[in-house]
Each structure stands twice: as structure tokens, then as C-alpha cells.
Design a protein around this motif. Structure first.
Motif, PDB file in Angstrom:
ATOM      1  N   ARG A   1      24.438  40.933  35.513  1.00 48.40           N
ATOM      2  CA  ARG A   1      25.630  40.764  36.334  1.00 48.40           C
ATOM      3  C   ARG A   1      25.281  40.924  37.811  1.00 48.40           C
ATOM      4  O   ARG A   1      24.444  41.748  38.194  1.00 48.40           O
ATOM      5  CB  ARG A   1      26.688  41.788  35.925  1.00 48.40           C
ATOM      6  N   LEU A   2      25.912  40.119  38.652  1.00 44.00           N
ATOM      7  CA  LEU A   2      25.702  40.214  40.093  1.00 44.00           C
ATOM      8  C   LEU A   2      26.329  41.497  40.634  1.00 44.00           C
ATOM      9  O   LEU A   2      27.173  42.121  39.985  1.00 44.00           O
ATOM     10  CB  LEU A   2      26.314  39.009  40.799  1.00 44.00           C
ATOM     11  N   SER A   3      25.942  41.863  41.843  1.00 39.59           N
ATOM     12  CA  SER A   3      26.546  43.034  42.473  1.00 39.59           C
ATOM     13  C   SER A   3      28.013  42.753  42.787  1.00 39.59           C
ATOM     14  O   SER A   3      28.441  41.596  42.890  1.00 39.59           O
ATOM     15  CB  SER A   3      25.809  43.365  43.773  1.00 39.59           C
ATOM     16  N   GLU A   4      28.760  43.806  42.945  1.00 36.00           N
ATOM     17  CA  GLU A   4      30.183  43.659  43.262  1.00 36.00           C
ATOM     18  C   GLU A   4      30.389  42.905  44.575  1.00 36.00           C
ATOM     19  O   GLU A   4      31.327  42.111  44.692  1.00 36.00           O
ATOM     20  CB  GLU A   4      30.854  45.034  43.348  1.00 36.00           C
ATOM     21  N   ASP A   5      29.522  43.142  45.544  1.00 39.28           N
ATOM     22  CA  ASP A   5      29.646  42.470  46.840  1.00 39.28           C
ATOM     23  C   ASP A   5      29.483  40.957  46.702  1.00 39.28           C
ATOM     24  O   ASP A   5      30.243  40.186  47.298  1.00 39.28           O
ATOM     25  CB  ASP A   5      28.604  43.015  47.831  1.00 39.28           C
ATOM     26  N   VAL A   6      28.493  40.540  45.913  1.00 36.11           N
ATOM     27  CA  VAL A   6      28.262  39.100  45.733  1.00 36.11           C
ATOM     28  C   VAL A   6      29.417  38.481  44.956  1.00 36.11           C
ATOM     29  O   VAL A   6      29.904  37.395  45.298  1.00 36.11           O
ATOM     30  CB  VAL A   6      26.918  38.847  45.021  1.00 36.11           C
ATOM     31  N   GLU A   7      29.861  39.166  43.899  1.00 34.34           N
ATOM     32  CA  GLU A   7      31.006  38.658  43.135  1.00 34.34           C
ATOM     33  C   GLU A   7      32.231  38.513  44.026  1.00 34.34           C
ATOM     34  O   GLU A   7      32.964  37.511  43.938  1.00 34.34           O
ATOM     35  CB  GLU A   7      31.328  39.594  41.964  1.00 34.34           C
ATOM     36  N   TYR A   8      32.463  39.491  44.882  1.00 42.35           N
ATOM     37  CA  TYR A   8      33.623  39.463  45.775  1.00 42.35           C
ATOM     38  C   TYR A   8      33.508  38.289  46.743  1.00 42.35           C
ATOM     39  O   TYR A   8      34.481  37.571  46.989  1.00 42.35           O
ATOM     40  CB  TYR A   8      33.719  40.780  46.543  1.00 42.35           C
ATOM     41  N   ASP A   9      32.307  38.101  47.294  1.00 42.04           N
ATOM     42  CA  ASP A   9      32.088  37.019  48.256  1.00 42.04           C
ATOM     43  C   ASP A   9      32.306  35.648  47.625  1.00 42.04           C
ATOM     44  O   ASP A   9      32.883  34.749  48.245  1.00 42.04           O
ATOM     45  CB  ASP A   9      30.675  37.116  48.828  1.00 42.04           C
ATOM     46  N   LEU A  10      31.854  35.488  46.390  1.00 38.09           N
ATOM     47  CA  LEU A  10      31.978  34.197  45.702  1.00 38.09           C
ATOM     48  C   LEU A  10      33.292  34.071  44.936  1.00 38.09           C
ATOM     49  O   LEU A  10      33.591  32.986  44.420  1.00 38.09           O
ATOM     50  CB  LEU A  10      30.806  34.012  44.721  1.00 38.09           C
ATOM     51  N   GLU A  11      34.050  35.179  44.855  1.00 41.59           N
ATOM     52  CA  GLU A  11      35.269  35.217  44.040  1.00 41.59           C
ATOM     53  C   GLU A  11      34.945  34.778  42.615  1.00 41.59           C
ATOM     54  O   GLU A  11      35.641  33.952  42.012  1.00 41.59           O
ATOM     55  CB  GLU A  11      36.359  34.336  44.658  1.00 41.59           C
ATOM     56  N   ALA A  12      33.852  35.359  42.086  1.00 42.66           N
ATOM     57  CA  ALA A  12      33.318  34.943  40.796  1.00 42.66           C
ATOM     58  C   ALA A  12      33.650  35.937  39.701  1.00 42.66           C
ATOM     59  O   ALA A  12      33.579  37.152  39.900  1.00 42.66           O
ATOM     60  CB  ALA A  12      31.802  34.778  40.898  1.00 42.66           C
ATOM     61  N   THR A  13      33.990  35.407  38.531  1.00 38.46           N
ATOM     62  CA  THR A  13      34.300  36.220  37.355  1.00 38.46           C
ATOM     63  C   THR A  13      33.129  36.177  36.382  1.00 38.46           C
ATOM     64  O   THR A  13      32.667  35.094  36.008  1.00 38.46           O
ATOM     65  CB  THR A  13      35.562  35.696  36.656  1.00 38.46           C
ATOM     66  N   TYR A  14      32.638  37.345  35.999  1.00 40.28           N
ATOM     67  CA  TYR A  14      31.487  37.438  35.102  1.00 40.28           C
ATOM     68  C   TYR A  14      31.925  37.429  33.644  1.00 40.28           C
ATOM     69  O   TYR A  14      32.884  38.098  33.267  1.00 40.28           O
ATOM     70  CB  TYR A  14      30.718  38.726  35.395  1.00 40.28           C
ATOM     71  N   TRP A  15      31.191  36.669  32.823  1.00 36.30           N
ATOM     72  CA  TRP A  15      31.411  36.629  31.377  1.00 36.30           C
ATOM     73  C   TRP A  15      30.138  37.132  30.690  1.00 36.30           C
ATOM     74  O   TRP A  15      29.086  36.501  30.801  1.00 36.30           O
ATOM     75  CB  TRP A  15      31.707  35.214  30.898  1.00 36.30           C
ATOM     76  N   GLU A  16      30.243  38.227  30.005  1.00 38.35           N
ATOM     77  CA  GLU A  16      29.084  38.728  29.253  1.00 38.35           C
ATOM     78  C   GLU A  16      28.790  37.807  28.077  1.00 38.35           C
ATOM     79  O   GLU A  16      27.628  37.584  27.723  1.00 38.35           O
ATOM     80  CB  GLU A  16      29.354  40.147  28.762  1.00 38.35           C
ATOM     81  N   SER A  17      29.835  37.230  27.487  1.00 39.77           N
ATOM     82  CA  SER A  17      29.679  36.340  26.335  1.00 39.77           C
ATOM     83  C   SER A  17      29.663  34.885  26.802  1.00 39.77           C
ATOM     84  O   SER A  17      30.666  34.379  27.318  1.00 39.77           O
ATOM     85  CB  SER A  17      30.819  36.551  25.337  1.00 39.77           C
ATOM     86  N   LEU A  18      28.539  34.221  26.621  1.00 43.24           N
ATOM     87  CA  LEU A  18      28.455  32.800  26.951  1.00 43.24           C
ATOM     88  C   LEU A  18      29.396  31.985  26.072  1.00 43.24           C
ATOM     89  O   LEU A  18      30.056  31.058  26.537  1.00 43.24           O
ATOM     90  CB  LEU A  18      27.016  32.312  26.773  1.00 43.24           C
ATOM     91  N   ASP A  19      29.484  32.352  24.800  1.00 42.47           N
ATOM     92  CA  ASP A  19      30.360  31.620  23.875  1.00 42.47           C
ATOM     93  C   ASP A  19      31.807  31.618  24.368  1.00 42.47           C
ATOM     94  O   ASP A  19      32.476  30.582  24.371  1.00 42.47           O
ATOM     95  CB  ASP A  19      30.310  32.253  22.481  1.00 42.47           C
ATOM     96  N   GLN A  20      32.281  32.776  24.778  1.00 39.15           N
ATOM     97  CA  GLN A  20      33.674  32.868  25.226  1.00 39.15           C
ATOM     98  C   GLN A  20      33.899  32.090  26.518  1.00 39.15           C
ATOM     99  O   GLN A  20      34.940  31.466  26.697  1.00 39.15           O
ATOM    100  CB  GLN A  20      34.057  34.333  25.408  1.00 39.15           C
ATOM    101  N   MET A  21      32.908  32.116  27.412  1.00 41.46           N
ATOM    102  CA  MET A  21      33.062  31.365  28.655  1.00 41.46           C
ATOM    103  C   MET A  21      33.108  29.865  28.385  1.00 41.46           C
ATOM    104  O   MET A  21      33.952  29.146  28.927  1.00 41.46           O
ATOM    105  CB  MET A  21      31.922  31.681  29.631  1.00 41.46           C
ATOM    106  N   LEU A  22      32.218  29.377  27.537  1.00 39.41           N
ATOM    107  CA  LEU A  22      32.150  27.942  27.261  1.00 39.41           C
ATOM    108  C   LEU A  22      33.482  27.402  26.753  1.00 39.41           C
ATOM    109  O   LEU A  22      33.894  26.290  27.093  1.00 39.41           O
ATOM    110  CB  LEU A  22      31.054  27.661  26.222  1.00 39.41           C
ATOM    111  N   ALA A  23      34.153  28.186  25.952  1.00 44.82           N
ATOM    112  CA  ALA A  23      35.399  27.729  25.336  1.00 44.82           C
ATOM    113  C   ALA A  23      36.554  27.629  26.321  1.00 44.82           C
ATOM    114  O   ALA A  23      37.581  27.019  26.001  1.00 44.82           O
ATOM    115  CB  ALA A  23      35.772  28.672  24.190  1.00 44.82           C
ATOM    116  N   ARG A  24      36.388  28.187  27.514  1.00 47.39           N
ATOM    117  CA  ARG A  24      37.525  28.282  28.442  1.00 47.39           C
ATOM    118  C   ARG A  24      37.324  27.552  29.765  1.00 47.39           C
ATOM    119  O   ARG A  24      38.186  27.599  30.640  1.00 47.39           O
ATOM    120  CB  ARG A  24      37.828  29.765  28.712  1.00 47.39           C
ATOM    121  N   MET A  25      36.196  26.831  29.930  1.00 48.59           N
ATOM    122  CA  MET A  25      35.899  26.191  31.206  1.00 48.59           C
ATOM    123  C   MET A  25      36.296  24.712  31.220  1.00 48.59           C
ATOM    124  O   MET A  25      36.324  24.041  30.197  1.00 48.59           O
ATOM    125  CB  MET A  25      34.402  26.310  31.519  1.00 48.59           C
TER     126      MET A  25
END
Length: 329
Positions: free
Chosen positions: A184-208
Motif C-alpha cells: 500500500r502507498l503512504s497516506e500522503d501519496v494516496e491523499y495526493d492522488l485521491e486513490a483508494t487501495y484494494w487489498e483484494s485484486l479480485d474485488q477491485m476487478l469486479a467493480r471498475m
């Protein structure tokens, strides 16, 4: 090394300015044409070279390295990826491996963003229609309709330099940024990119709505998008790949697109390059590019400069700045 100038064998034709500089600095053996070396030519190269400069098209495997001469001590890859080189075998033979990271980031991200736009908006279809038909009747309110990318969910697989550069571009186009990464990226990088982390690739794939691949090809990522995972993808979603073709089960991808189970794809890399899957080549819902992600004049010059710096550092007895360690593979 005993020689004042090491023998450097280059496997492909490089930009003229890079070749000129290499000739000035080293005893450089250049490729006169732009065709990949045959296996026999590669064997000859590793037998006589002190330093080998291969590219992504050259398979530097354990069998080839077993035929290398005692003088071969450095493989300075002209490229960011090192999946074409058996780094473990090279390391076992005390051969240093380097690559050219960083210089391709923005160019490859530009290509990825271009495909993210081109596939849903059907740019390639529109261009081909005008080139192949002389009787275009003009604008229509219902013809050649695509999908907007603004507000859509972009799932990035591999959030390294290139993945983050794509995220910045996509954010500017109003896309929602999601990602899956080994760490997982640092909180600062996530905040800058407004990015949501998915630990499960399977769950992310189903929702993009769009999935963009930016992870390297390693044994762990071969067919990361397997037949099982591809079937999780929403039928209205698009897949973009500017990383390596081997990351996707290409046969399954082609079949799912053909059957309407995935909306389309934008591909700059292929599983069996330079061969292209016939189903993908025929599909109007697939935009194909001939591995052009890093193909800018500036990018190729920067790659050449990186190669030269790595070689210079090595022959001067210093650690090359872009050394690839087995632990990195």
C-alpha cells in the motif's frame, strides 16, 4: 578489465547520437540493421563481449549465458523491464545486470492515458471509417456513440512510477482512482492522488469501469489476469495494458471481448510478440498499438544515456546506479 576500452556488443540499432557516443567511449560493435539478433548471433555476442547491451526482443536466458565467455561481466539492458534476462543465472555467473528505470515513466503514462480515452470513445473505429469510406454522410446524433471517462472508476494494477503517473493524468480527466499493489502507498501519496487501495485484486476487478495494468512481468505476475479473474470483470469495462502482454491470459481476453463479456481493450503489448492474436486484430472494440509506449525521441535518448552511465560506472569500478539485484525480480 584488461583492455583499455571494453568490447561492447549492441544487439539492436539505437539512436544515432547514442551509437556515436558509445563508439567514442568503448570498443563498440553495432548492429547495422534493425532486425533482432538470431540465436546464433546472440551466442557469438556473449562469447566475445565484455559488455552486452540487449533490448526487450533478446532472450538472455540460462542456456545462452552458459555459452558466455569469461570476459562477459555486464549486461546493460536498453529498457526498463528485465523479464527478457535471467537475472538469477547472470548473478550466479558474476555478471552484473542493469536497466533504464525512470526515463520511460511519462511517455508510457501518456500512452496508457491515450488508450484509456481511445477505447471507450471509439477513436480508432472513427478514424478507420473515414479512411475506408469516402461516403461519410456527416454528423449524426446516434452514430458511433462511446462512453465518457469522466466520473468513471479506474483500477490501476501496479502503483509504481508509471501507475502513479497514469493516476495523475486520469484524475485530471475526472476519473476516480483505485489501485491494487503489492504494498500500500503512504497516506500522503494516496491523499495526493485521491486513490483508494484494494487489498483484494479480485474485488477491485469486479467493480471498475477501466482497468489499467502497470506491473512488471515476473513469474508471480504471469497471467495475473487469469481466465478466472477476467471473468470477474464487468461486461461494460475496458482493459488497458502498456506493461507486458504475459500479464494477461490473452486467449481468454480475446474470447470474452468477442462474446461481449468485456466491452473492449487497448493494448500496446502482447503475450506472443510480435505475433498478434487474430481475434484481437479483427475486433472493432480493441485498439492495438505496436509496443510504442516508450517510443519518443526523448525517451530513447534518455535510455541510451542511462545505458552509457551504467557502463561507465561499471568499468570505472563503481556500482552502476541502475543495477538489478535478484531480490528485485
Amino acid at each position: 578489465m584488461a583492455r583499455q576500452k571494453p568490447i561492447v556488443v549492441v544487439t539492436r540499432k539505437l539512436p544515432a547520437a547514442v551509437e556515436t557516443r558509445m563508439r567514442e567511449l568503448f570498443d563498440t560493435r553495432l548492429k547495422e540493421d534493425d532486425k533482432p539478433m538470431s540465436q546464433a548471433q546472440l551466442v557469438e555476442a556473449v562469447k566475445h563481449a565484455d559488455i552486452l547491451v540487449p533490448t526487450v526482443t533478446d532472450r538472455i536466458d540460462a542456456h545462452l549465458l552458459s555459452q558466455a565467455g569469461e570476459n562477459l561481466k555486464l549486461i546493460a539492458n536498453f529498457g526498463n523491464g528485465i523479464d527478457n534476462i535471467d537475472v538469477l543465472s547472470a548473478n550466479a555467473r558474476n555478471i552484473t545486470v542493469t536497466n533504464t528505470p525512470g526515463v520511460l515513466t511519462e511517455d508510457t503514462a501518456d500512452m496508457a492515458m491515450s488508450l484509456i480515452l481511445a477505447v471507450p470513445r471509439r477513436f480508432a473505429e472513427g478514424m478507420l471509417y473515414l479512411k475506408e469510406h469516402k461516403d461519410w454522410p456527416g454528423w449524426s446524433p446516434t452514430w458511433m456513440l462511446g462512453k465518457r471517462v469522466w466520473g468513471k472508476r479506474l483500477g490501476i494494477i501496479g502503483m509504481g512510477r508509471i501507475g502513479q503517473a497514469v493516476a495523475r493524468r486520469a484524475k485530471a480527466f475526472g476519473m476516480q482512482i483505485h489501485y491494487h499493489n503489492r504494498r500500500r502507498l503512504s497516506e500522503d501519496v494516496e491523499y495526493d492522488l485521491e486513490a483508494t487501495y484494494w487489498e483484494s485484486l479480485d474485488q477491485m476487478l469486479a467493480r471498475m469501469d477501466v482497468i489499467s495494468i502497470h506491473c512488471p512481468h515476473t513469474p508471480a505476475t504471469y497471467h495475473l489476469l487469469s481466465a478466472r479473474r477476467l471473468k470477474l470483470v464487468n461486461k461494460d469495462a475496458y482493459i488497458v495494458n502498456t506493461a507486458r502482454g504475459e500479464v494477461i491470459d490473452e486467449q481468454t481476453l480475446a474470447r470474452l471481448i468477442e462474446n461481449g463479456d468485456i466491452a473492449g481493450a487497448g493494448l500496446d503489448v502482447f503475450e506472443n510478440e510480435p505475433k498478434i492474436n487474430p481475434k484481437l486484430a479483427r475486433s472493432e472494440r480493441v485498439v492495438l498499438m505496436p509496443h510504442m509506449g516508450s517510443a519518443t525521441e526523448e525517451g530513447r535518448m534518455d535510455m541510451g544515456e542511462k545505458v552509457i552511465i551504467n557502463i561507465k560506472a561499471f568499468i570505472d569500478g563503481h556500482r552502476p546506479p541502475d543495477r538489478v539485484l535478484p531480490s528485485m525480480v
